[in-house]
Write a protein that holds these residues in place. Structure first.
Motif, PDB file in Angstrom:
ATOM      1  N   MET A   1       0.784  -0.967  -0.049  1.00 11.45           N
ATOM      2  CA  MET A   1       0.005  -0.221   0.216  1.00 11.45           C
ATOM      3  C   MET A   1       0.690   1.104  -0.348  1.00 11.45           C
ATOM      4  O   MET A   1       0.009   2.321  -0.153  1.00 11.45           O
ATOM      5  CB  MET A   1      -1.367   0.059   1.148  1.00 11.45           C
ATOM      6  N   ALA A   2       2.369   1.357   0.362  1.00  6.92           N
ATOM      7  CA  ALA A   2       3.086   2.461   0.043  1.00  6.92           C
ATOM      8  C   ALA A   2       2.924   2.694  -1.037  1.00  6.92           C
ATOM      9  O   ALA A   2       3.772   3.936  -0.660  1.00  6.92           O
ATOM     10  CB  ALA A   2       4.550   1.929   0.962  1.00  6.92           C
ATOM     11  N   ASP A   3       2.754   1.999  -1.842  1.00  3.94           N
ATOM     12  CA  ASP A   3       3.035   3.619  -3.679  1.00  3.94           C
ATOM     13  C   ASP A   3       1.471   4.244  -3.859  1.00  3.94           C
ATOM     14  O   ASP A   3       2.328   5.070  -5.183  1.00  3.94           O
ATOM     15  CB  ASP A   3       3.325   2.071  -4.427  1.00  3.94           C
ATOM     16  N   LYS A   4       0.456   4.585  -2.608  1.00  2.00           N
ATOM     17  CA  LYS A   4      -0.214   5.659  -2.935  1.00  2.00           C
ATOM     18  C   LYS A   4      -0.942   6.407  -2.042  1.00  2.00           C
ATOM     19  O   LYS A   4       0.128   5.892  -0.809  1.00  2.00           O
ATOM     20  CB  LYS A   4      -1.307   4.332  -3.372  1.00  2.00           C
ATOM     21  N   ASN A   5      -1.826   7.290  -2.162  1.00  2.00           N
ATOM     22  CA  ASN A   5      -1.818   8.055  -1.378  1.00  2.00           C
ATOM     23  C   ASN A   5      -2.620   7.071  -0.078  1.00  2.00           C
ATOM     24  O   ASN A   5      -3.227   6.889  -0.747  1.00  2.00           O
ATOM     25  CB  ASN A   5      -1.751   8.960  -1.790  1.00  2.00           C
ATOM     26  N   TRP A   6      -2.774   8.000   1.380  1.00  2.00           N
ATOM     27  CA  TRP A   6      -3.386   7.621   2.063  1.00  2.00           C
ATOM     28  C   TRP A   6      -3.958   8.993   3.094  1.00  2.00           C
ATOM     29  O   TRP A   6      -3.242   9.460   2.826  1.00  2.00           O
ATOM     30  CB  TRP A   6      -2.865   6.240   3.109  1.00  2.00           C
ATOM     31  N   GLY A   7      -4.615   8.778   2.567  1.00  2.00           N
ATOM     32  CA  GLY A   7      -6.063   9.875   4.242  1.00  2.00           C
ATOM     33  C   GLY A   7      -7.318   9.426   4.333  1.00  2.00           C
ATOM     34  O   GLY A   7      -7.954   8.527   3.773  1.00  2.00           O
ATOM     35  N   ASN A   8      -8.017  10.221   4.777  1.00  2.00           N
ATOM     36  CA  ASN A   8      -9.000   9.756   5.748  1.00  2.00           C
ATOM     37  C   ASN A   8     -10.209   9.978   4.579  1.00  2.00           C
ATOM     38  O   ASN A   8     -10.235  11.154   4.139  1.00  2.00           O
ATOM     39  CB  ASN A   8      -9.232  11.318   6.828  1.00  2.00           C
ATOM     40  N   SER A  43     -17.113   6.287   7.006  1.00  2.00           N
ATOM     41  CA  SER A  43     -16.756   6.933   7.951  1.00  2.00           C
ATOM     42  C   SER A  43     -16.237   8.264   7.466  1.00  2.00           C
ATOM     43  O   SER A  43     -15.039   7.594   7.033  1.00  2.00           O
ATOM     44  CB  SER A  43     -16.959   6.556   9.169  1.00  2.00           C
ATOM     45  N   GLY A  44     -16.469   9.338   8.043  1.00  2.00           N
ATOM     46  CA  GLY A  44     -15.208  10.113   7.436  1.00  2.00           C
ATOM     47  C   GLY A  44     -13.958  10.162   7.961  1.00  2.00           C
ATOM     48  O   GLY A  44     -12.589  10.612   7.042  1.00  2.00           O
ATOM     49  N   MET A  45     -13.393   9.431   8.968  1.00  2.00           N
ATOM     50  CA  MET A  45     -12.325   8.942  10.008  1.00  2.00           C
ATOM     51  C   MET A  45     -12.002   7.516   9.537  1.00  2.00           C
ATOM     52  O   MET A  45     -10.876   7.434   9.900  1.00  2.00           O
ATOM     53  CB  MET A  45     -12.485   7.974  10.980  1.00  2.00           C
ATOM     54  N   SER A  46     -12.375   7.092   8.515  1.00  2.00           N
ATOM     55  CA  SER A  46     -12.192   6.081   8.364  1.00  2.00           C
ATOM     56  C   SER A  46     -11.283   6.345   6.535  1.00  2.00           C
ATOM     57  O   SER A  46     -11.287   7.614   6.858  1.00  2.00           O
ATOM     58  CB  SER A  46     -13.408   5.181   7.388  1.00  2.00           C
ATOM     59  N   GLY A  47     -10.354   5.461   6.344  1.00  2.00           N
ATOM     60  CA  GLY A  47      -9.408   5.610   5.282  1.00  2.00           C
ATOM     61  C   GLY A  47      -8.370   4.310   4.402  1.00  2.00           C
ATOM     62  O   GLY A  47      -8.474   3.290   4.698  1.00  2.00           O
ATOM     63  N   CYS A  48      -7.851   5.117   3.509  1.00  2.00           N
ATOM     64  CA  CYS A  48      -7.524   3.874   2.733  1.00  2.00           C
ATOM     65  C   CYS A  48      -6.218   4.362   1.665  1.00  2.00           C
ATOM     66  O   CYS A  48      -5.807   5.745   1.947  1.00  2.00           O
ATOM     67  CB  CYS A  48      -8.442   3.493   1.595  1.00  2.00           C
ATOM     68  N   ASN A  49      -5.955   3.689   0.975  1.00  2.00           N
ATOM     69  CA  ASN A  49      -4.810   4.077  -0.104  1.00  2.00           C
ATOM     70  C   ASN A  49      -5.341   4.355  -1.798  1.00  2.00           C
ATOM     71  O   ASN A  49      -4.242   5.020  -2.635  1.00  2.00           O
ATOM     72  CB  ASN A  49      -3.324   3.518  -0.373  1.00  2.00           C
ATOM     73  N   GLU A  50      -6.566   4.972  -1.828  1.00  4.66           N
ATOM     74  CA  GLU A  50      -6.822   5.480  -2.966  1.00  4.66           C
ATOM     75  C   GLU A  50      -7.157   6.414  -3.024  1.00  4.66           C
ATOM     76  O   GLU A  50      -8.055   7.369  -3.736  1.00  4.66           O
ATOM     77  CB  GLU A  50      -8.283   4.457  -3.052  1.00  4.66           C
ATOM     78  N   PHE A  51      -6.614   7.697  -1.786  1.00  3.29           N
ATOM     79  CA  PHE A  51      -6.731   8.980  -0.974  1.00  3.29           C
ATOM     80  C   PHE A  51      -6.511   9.854  -2.407  1.00  3.29           C
ATOM     81  O   PHE A  51      -6.023  10.085  -2.655  1.00  3.29           O
ATOM     82  CB  PHE A  51      -6.596   8.977  -0.278  1.00  3.29           C
ATOM     83  N   GLU A  52      -7.759  10.320  -2.461  1.00  2.35           N
ATOM     84  CA  GLU A  52      -7.385  11.520  -4.297  1.00  2.35           C
ATOM     85  C   GLU A  52      -8.002  13.043  -3.278  1.00  2.35           C
ATOM     86  O   GLU A  52      -9.318  13.029  -2.713  1.00  2.35           O
ATOM     87  CB  GLU A  52      -7.674  11.333  -5.468  1.00  2.35           C
ATOM     88  N   ALA A  53      -7.629  13.630  -3.095  1.00  2.00           N
ATOM     89  CA  ALA A  53      -7.563  15.126  -2.240  1.00  2.00           C
ATOM     90  C   ALA A  53      -9.455  15.554  -2.780  1.00  2.00           C
ATOM     91  O   ALA A  53      -9.103  15.874  -3.602  1.00  2.00           O
ATOM     92  CB  ALA A  53      -7.004  15.883  -2.086  1.00  2.00           C
ATOM     93  N   ARG A  54     -10.250  16.381  -2.005  1.00  2.54           N
ATOM     94  CA  ARG A  54     -11.458  17.002  -2.532  1.00  2.54           C
ATOM     95  C   ARG A  54     -10.982  18.309  -3.199  1.00  2.54           C
ATOM     96  O   ARG A  54      -9.876  18.550  -1.615  1.00  2.54           O
ATOM     97  CB  ARG A  54     -12.837  17.029  -1.546  1.00  2.54           C
ATOM     98  N   THR A  55     -11.597  18.724  -3.657  1.00  4.37           N
ATOM     99  CA  THR A  55     -10.910  20.637  -3.789  1.00  4.37           C
ATOM    100  C   THR A  55     -11.992  21.422  -2.392  1.00  4.37           C
ATOM    101  O   THR A  55     -13.385  21.284  -2.549  1.00  4.37           O
ATOM    102  CB  THR A  55     -11.608  21.134  -5.134  1.00  4.37           C
TER     103      THR A  55
END
Length: 71
Positions: A1-8, A43-55
């Protein structure tokens, strides 16, 4: 999973909410194309490595959390 961005999820563009500033407790469907077919409710607190930031949402990309080691 380290090759992608992680975020909530609350800061991810795939978090299917109509709330402009989602919170940790908000629940919505994950709309990421590869995961959408599973109808995941996260939930908003969940997270994963498919994260792409919201505008327009504060927060950012983080290092993936490390699970505590068991002794």
């Amino acid at each position: 999973m380290a090759d992608k961005n992680w975020g909530n999820c609350k800061g991810c563009r795939y978090f299917g909410t109509h709330n402009a500033q989602p919170e940790d407790t908000d629940i919505a469907q994950c709309m990421e194309p590869d995961l959408r077919e599973f109808d995941l409710q996260v939930s908003g607190m969940s997270g994963c490595n498919e994260f792409e930031a919201r505008t327009g949402v504060t927060g950012g990309i983080y290092d993936e959390p490390v699970a505590p080691t068991m002794h």
